[in-house]
Design an enzyme around this catalytic site. Structure first.
Site, PDB file in Angstrom:
ATOM      1  CG  ASP A  91      38.679  34.199  37.800  1.00  0.00           C
ATOM      2  OD1 ASP A  91      38.921  33.362  36.908  1.00  0.00           O
ATOM      3  OD2 ASP A  91      39.486  34.515  38.691  1.00  0.00           O
ATOM      4  CD  GLN A 137      46.088  33.245  40.198  1.00  0.00           C
ATOM      5  OE1 GLN A 137      45.929  33.628  39.049  1.00  0.00           O
ATOM      6  NE2 GLN A 137      45.776  32.013  40.582  1.00  0.00           N
ATOM      7  CE  LYS A 155      45.114  32.553  35.455  1.00  0.00           C
ATOM      8  NZ  LYS A 155      44.705  32.670  36.841  1.00  0.00           N
TER       9      LYS A 155
END
Ligand code: NDP
Length: 305
Positions: A125, A102, A58
């Protein structure tokens, strides 16, 4: 569009890797035209090896797209309060447009509390309850990256999805449910199937679009699939190594939730694993970061589809 190996069948291969590369290119061009640098902050708690790899990718792809990457790596025993404190600082940081925590988080940390502490405008997200609610009610939302990537591949393949029957296998908050909402938003007739669904093969057999997100290696068999259907395989499952432990043979191979060899003989088009949905997830994370950066500044949103 490439075809699957003739020996294996006739389905077209949906090349997510190539589509994701093109999307990243379009994002980089949009970013180059801005007079500021969108910033993505990624928070990683602990040493989970898969998470380390994802966070590394990422960060690298964020920088390659011309954006700023801020990585926050915290030890495994970090308290929930410390993570919430970091999230609060990132919410207030004007250089940060997107925040990604995460998952999974270590067990002492309540992931729902952490996700819902993220400013919904920076929730790239799309897991915050406000964004889930906006998506469900048809309002502009930050949309979870994996289902967003699946939708892009479907629209690229099929164009107008209106009236098609879609079956989504799996009802998780991060893939199945938002995928169903997105397909409903495209006027599909949607069935959301799960572990208590009766007659899964029968449900799948009616689907013009089948999205599999169950986490069960090669569960969907060729005779579950309607001839000509478009099959999107979200699953990423690593099979056990072929060699006994301690002997060379490397890691087991990666497979999806669909039995690719069988499905490719019946489907009209199918995503491979790897190289299908996987690369789309990070590309969509970058897209969401760019969209969040523009929305926060009242700028027009880029056309990325
Ligand atoms: P979850 O484990 O959170 O959810 C799995 C879903 O599948 C649940 O709804 C469960 O039903 C359902 N399910 C499990 N077993 C069966 C079964 N035998 N029959 C029918 N339904 C079943 O998984 P995720 O949604 O997080 O992930 C799904 C897959 O997608 C995984 O392989 C994961 O690795 C992959 N993934 C890939 C990503 C990518 O970037 N390509 C990103 C995210 C995930 P129930 O609710 O009834 O328990």
């Amino acid at each position: 569009m490439a075809q699957v190996d003739a020996a294996a069948g006739t389905a077209d291969l949906i090349d997510g890797k190539a589509f994701a590369a093109g999307l990243r290119e379009r994002i980089a061009q949009e970013v180059a035209g801005l007079d500021f640098k969108p910033g993505l902050a990624v928070v990683l708690v602990g040493e989970d090896p898969a998470s380390q790899v994802y966070v590394g990718s990422k960060g690298r792809q964020t920088v390659e797209a011309g954006m700023a990457s801020f990585e926050h790596r915290l030890p495994e025993d970090t308290s929930e309060a410390a993570v919430l404190d970091l999230v609060a600082r990132l919410n207030d940081d004007p250089e940060v447009d997107g925040i990604l925590v995460q998952l999974p988080l270590p067990k002492q940390i309540d992931s729902t509390a952490v996700i819902n502490a993220i400013d919904p405008a920076k929730d790239v997200d799309g897991f915050h309850v406000i964004n889930a609610g906006r998506l469900a009610t048809g309002q502009p939302a930050m949309v979870p990256c994996t289902p967003l990537g699946c939708l892009m591949l479907l629209k690229d393949r099929l164009g107008d999805l209106s009236g098609l029957r879609a079956v989504v296998l799996g009802r998780s908050n991060i893939v199945g449910k938002p995928m169903a909402q997105l397909l409903l938003g495209q006027n599909c007739t949607v069935t959301l199937a799960h572990s208590r669904t009766k007659d899964l093969p029968g449900e799948c057999g009616r689907a013009d679009i089948l999205v599999a997100a169950v986490g069960r290696p090669e569960m969907v068999k060729g005779d579950w699939i309607k001839p000509g259907a478009t099959v999107i395989d979200v699953g990423i499952n690593r099979l056990p190594p072929s060699a006994p432990p301690g002997e060379p043979g490397g890691k087991g191979r990666l497979v999806g939730d669909v039995d690719f060899e069988e499905a490719a003989k019946v489907a009209g088009a199918i995503t491979p694993v790897p190289g299908g949905v996987g690369p789309m997830t990070i590309a969509c994370l970058l897209a969401n970061t760019l969209v969040a950066a523009c929305r926060r500044r009242g700028l027009p949103e880029p056309e990325l589809l």
